[in-house]
Design a protein around this motif. Sequence first.
Motif, PDB file in Angstrom:
ATOM      1  N   SER A   1      26.095  71.576  57.367  1.00  0.00           N
ATOM      2  CA  SER A   1      26.760  71.917  56.114  1.00  0.00           C
ATOM      3  C   SER A   1      28.213  72.229  56.460  1.00  0.00           C
ATOM      4  N   THR A   2      28.794  73.256  55.879  1.00  0.00           N
ATOM      5  CA  THR A   2      30.135  73.691  56.289  1.00  0.00           C
ATOM      6  C   THR A   2      30.166  73.885  57.799  1.00  0.00           C
ATOM      7  N   GLY A   3      29.162  74.586  58.308  1.00  0.00           N
ATOM      8  CA  GLY A   3      28.950  74.729  59.746  1.00  0.00           C
ATOM      9  C   GLY A   3      27.631  74.097  60.143  1.00  0.00           C
ATOM     10  N   ILE A   4      27.278  74.263  61.422  1.00  0.00           N
ATOM     11  CA  ILE A   4      26.031  73.692  61.939  1.00  0.00           C
ATOM     12  C   ILE A   4      25.269  74.787  62.674  1.00  0.00           C
ATOM     13  N   GLY A   5      24.027  75.017  62.263  1.00  0.00           N
ATOM     14  CA  GLY A   5      23.211  76.032  62.917  1.00  0.00           C
ATOM     15  C   GLY A   5      21.800  75.539  63.153  1.00  0.00           C
ATOM     16  N   GLY A   6      21.014  76.333  63.854  1.00  0.00           N
ATOM     17  CA  GLY A   6      19.660  75.891  64.147  1.00  0.00           C
ATOM     18  C   GLY A   6      18.711  77.029  64.441  1.00  0.00           C
ATOM     19  N   ALA A   7      17.433  76.710  64.413  1.00  0.00           N
ATOM     20  CA  ALA A   7      16.376  77.653  64.771  1.00  0.00           C
ATOM     21  C   ALA A   7      15.333  76.875  65.555  1.00  0.00           C
ATOM     22  N   ILE A   8      14.977  77.396  66.734  1.00  0.00           N
ATOM     23  CA  ILE A   8      14.012  76.728  67.601  1.00  0.00           C
ATOM     24  C   ILE A   8      12.669  77.441  67.452  1.00  0.00           C
ATOM     25  N   VAL A   9      11.623  76.679  67.157  1.00  0.00           N
ATOM     26  CA  VAL A   9      10.279  77.250  67.061  1.00  0.00           C
ATOM     27  C   VAL A   9       9.432  76.628  68.167  1.00  0.00           C
ATOM     28  N   THR A  10       8.844  77.467  69.015  1.00  0.00           N
ATOM     29  CA  THR A  10       8.059  76.973  70.142  1.00  0.00           C
ATOM     30  C   THR A  10       6.692  77.627  70.109  1.00  0.00           C
ATOM     31  N   ASP A  11       5.658  76.791  70.075  1.00  0.00           N
ATOM     32  CA  ASP A  11       4.277  77.261  69.968  1.00  0.00           C
ATOM     33  C   ASP A  11       4.126  78.204  68.760  1.00  0.00           C
ATOM     34  N   GLY A  12       4.790  77.855  67.680  1.00  0.00           N
ATOM     35  CA  GLY A  12       4.687  78.626  66.435  1.00  0.00           C
ATOM     36  C   GLY A  12       5.571  79.856  66.361  1.00  0.00           C
ATOM     37  N   LYS A  13       6.304  80.132  67.427  1.00  0.00           N
ATOM     38  CA  LYS A  13       7.136  81.329  67.428  1.00  0.00           C
ATOM     39  C   LYS A  13       8.613  80.987  67.474  1.00  0.00           C
ATOM     40  N   LEU A  14       9.369  81.776  66.739  1.00  0.00           N
ATOM     41  CA  LEU A  14      10.814  81.619  66.730  1.00  0.00           C
ATOM     42  C   LEU A  14      11.401  82.065  68.069  1.00  0.00           C
TER      43      LEU A  14
ATOM     44  N   ASN B   1      35.157  71.273  59.398  1.00  0.00           N
ATOM     45  CA  ASN B   1      36.024  70.656  60.401  1.00  0.00           C
ATOM     46  C   ASN B   1      36.297  69.181  60.112  1.00  0.00           C
ATOM     47  N   ILE B   2      35.295  68.476  59.605  1.00  0.00           N
ATOM     48  CA  ILE B   2      35.527  67.081  59.199  1.00  0.00           C
ATOM     49  C   ILE B   2      36.654  67.039  58.165  1.00  0.00           C
ATOM     50  N   ALA B   3      36.592  67.952  57.192  1.00  0.00           N
ATOM     51  CA  ALA B   3      37.639  68.013  56.152  1.00  0.00           C
ATOM     52  C   ALA B   3      38.995  68.373  56.761  1.00  0.00           C
ATOM     53  N   LYS B   4      38.971  69.360  57.654  1.00  0.00           N
ATOM     54  CA  LYS B   4      40.230  69.826  58.263  1.00  0.00           C
ATOM     55  C   LYS B   4      40.889  68.719  59.092  1.00  0.00           C
ATOM     56  N   HIS B   5      40.100  67.979  59.862  1.00  0.00           N
ATOM     57  CA  HIS B   5      40.682  66.919  60.700  1.00  0.00           C
ATOM     58  C   HIS B   5      41.403  65.873  59.833  1.00  0.00           C
ATOM     59  N   TYR B   6      40.861  65.648  58.622  1.00  0.00           N
ATOM     60  CA  TYR B   6      41.475  64.634  57.743  1.00  0.00           C
ATOM     61  C   TYR B   6      42.579  65.231  56.887  1.00  0.00           C
ATOM     62  N   GLY B   7      42.567  66.567  56.754  1.00  0.00           N
ATOM     63  CA  GLY B   7      43.608  67.235  55.980  1.00  0.00           C
ATOM     64  C   GLY B   7      43.275  67.369  54.503  1.00  0.00           C
ATOM     65  N   VAL B   8      41.987  67.484  54.200  1.00  0.00           N
ATOM     66  CA  VAL B   8      41.574  67.640  52.790  1.00  0.00           C
ATOM     67  C   VAL B   8      40.688  68.876  52.663  1.00  0.00           C
ATOM     68  N   ALA B   9      40.212  69.137  51.447  1.00  0.00           N
ATOM     69  CA  ALA B   9      39.476  70.378  51.199  1.00  0.00           C
ATOM     70  C   ALA B   9      37.981  70.242  51.464  1.00  0.00           C
ATOM     71  N   SER B  10      37.445  69.025  51.334  1.00  0.00           N
ATOM     72  CA  SER B  10      35.989  68.901  51.491  1.00  0.00           C
ATOM     73  C   SER B  10      35.631  67.648  52.278  1.00  0.00           C
ATOM     74  N   ALA B  11      34.530  67.739  53.008  1.00  0.00           N
ATOM     75  CA  ALA B  11      34.066  66.595  53.798  1.00  0.00           C
ATOM     76  C   ALA B  11      33.740  65.406  52.912  1.00  0.00           C
TER      77      ALA B  11
END
Lengths: 257, 257
Positions: free
Chosen positions: A89-102, A141-151
Motif C-alpha cells: 500500500s503506501t508502505g509495505i509490511g508483513g506478518a510471518i505465521v509458522t506452524d500456526g503461530k505468529l 515512494n513510487i509516487a515520490k520518484h515520479y513527482g506526483v501525489a499518488s502511485a
Amino acid sequence: MVEAVHASTAGEPVSAVGVGAPGPLDHLGGVIHEAPNLPGFIEVAVARDMSARLGVPVFLDRDVFVAALAEATFGAARGVRDWVYITISTGIGGAIVTDGKLLRGVSGTAGEIGHVPIDPNGPRCGCGNIGDIEALAGGANIAKHYGVASAAEVFAAWRRGDERARGIVERAQRALGDMGVLLVNLLNPKRIVVGGGIATGEPEFVFGAMRTAVRERAFTVPGAAVEIVPAALGDDVGLVGSALMARERVAGRQPLG
Amino acid sequence: MVEAVHASTAGEPVSAVGVGAPGPLDHLGGVIHEAPNLPGFIEVAVARDMSARLGVPVFLDRDVFVAALAEATFGAARGVRDWVYITISTGIGGAIVTDGKLLRGVSGTAGEIGHVPIDPNGPRCGCGNIGDIEALAGGANIAKHYGVASAAEVFAAWRRGDERARGIVERAQRALGDMGVLLVNLLNPKRIVVGGGIATGEPEFVFGAMRTAVRERAFTVPGAAVEIVPAALGDDVGLVGSALMARERVAGRQPLG
C-alpha cells in the motif's frame, strides 16, 4: 477514538475493544512505543487510557498482525499453518505465521519485509535504509520518484507508455519479485497472501511480478509448494482483525500465539 | 558411511545414528530428495538403508539444522528462544529458530538465506538466482570471481592492497551487511550465531560487516535487541548436532520441534 467507539456502537453492549496500530508497540502492555506518522506520540498507554474511558477491556496489537489474524480466520489463509501476509500500500509490511503461530520476534517488531535491502544502488528509504523493498515498491515512494501525489498516477502514466514511469514501475516489479523469491527460499510458506491498496488496484503488477520471479528464480521444491494469492477481506481487514483479536484476548487466548 | 560408523565406534555399543545432510530431504522419512553436489543421488532412503546395515535406528536431518541444534544445546545459543544460525563457508545457509522451534516451512526447505536476492546487478548464482547473498559472499563464489581456488587467496590479496580483490571483498561485505539488516528487520532475533570457515577465518570481515550495517541501517528497537556472535562449536558442530539429533529422536522427541 473514544467518541468514535461510542458513536459506532449505537447503544449496543460492548464487551471489549481491539485496536490495531503501526509498531513498534507492546501488545501485551497495550503501549504504543512510537508512531512514525504521529509526531510526539511516544509511549502512549492506549489500552489503559481507552479502557478507563470506555469501561471495558481494550487490547492493542500491530495493524499488520490483526490483518493477518483476520485473513487466517475468515480470509485467504484459512486452514493454512505456514504462510505470510503481505500488505502493499503506501508502505509495505508483513506478518510471518509458522506452524500456526505468529513470528513476533524478541521485541515484537518482526515482519518488516518492506525494510529489507535488495538493491545497493537503490534510493534511500524514510527508515534510513538504502534500496529496501518499500523504497522501491511502496506506493508513497513510487509516487515520490515520479513527482506526483499518488502511485495511481504513475501506473496511469506507465499505461500511456511514459518512459520515466516505465523505469519506476519496472524497478518496483523487480523488487516485488525479489521479495517473492526471498520469502519462498527463506521461509518456505504454503501461501503468501497479499493485500493492500496497490495489490487490489494493480493485481497484475503485484502478482505477475511475484509469481514470475518465484517460478524463474526460487528453488524448485518451495517454489512449487507456494501459492501467491490475493487477500480476501479488502479494506475492512483491520477492523475485522481488531475485533477478532479483542474477542480472543478477552477470553484469555493469545490469537495466533 | 556404514564402514565408517563401524570403524569409529571401536566395538562400543551404538543405540542410534544421526546423519546430517544438505537438503532438500525428508527428515521424518529419512530420504534425501536430491544432493546438489552428488550427481545421481536422487530419492535415496538413507535412514532405512543404513539402519538395515547397522541394525540400529538411523535418523536424518539437514546439516544446517543439526548444527543449529548443537549450538542451541552446547554452544552460542543456549537459553535463547528467538535466534538465527548462519553458516558462511563454501556456501551460505541458515536456520531460523522462533520461540524455541525450528522454522522448517511447509516442505522442510526453509532457511536458505544464501539464496535471497539482494543485488539486481549482481552475478548469477549456481542456483539460478541473480545477485543473491551466496553469489556475492559465499567462499566458492568469492574465489571464482577472482579466478583462484580458495577464498583465502582473495582475502590475502585484499590485505596486500590488490584492487580487484578489494572490489570483490567489499561487495561481499555489503552483502553480509544487507543479510544482517534483513534478519534483524524481518525476524527480530535475540541472537544471530554465525559459524562456518569464513566466519572463523575472517571474523572482522564477517562480524564487522554485519554489526556495522545493523547499527547504521536496521530499525532501532530490533537493532538494539540483537547480538551477532560467533558460533561456539567449530568444525565439530555437524557431528555434535547429528549425535544430539539421534539421541532426541530415538527417545521419541523432535529436537527444536
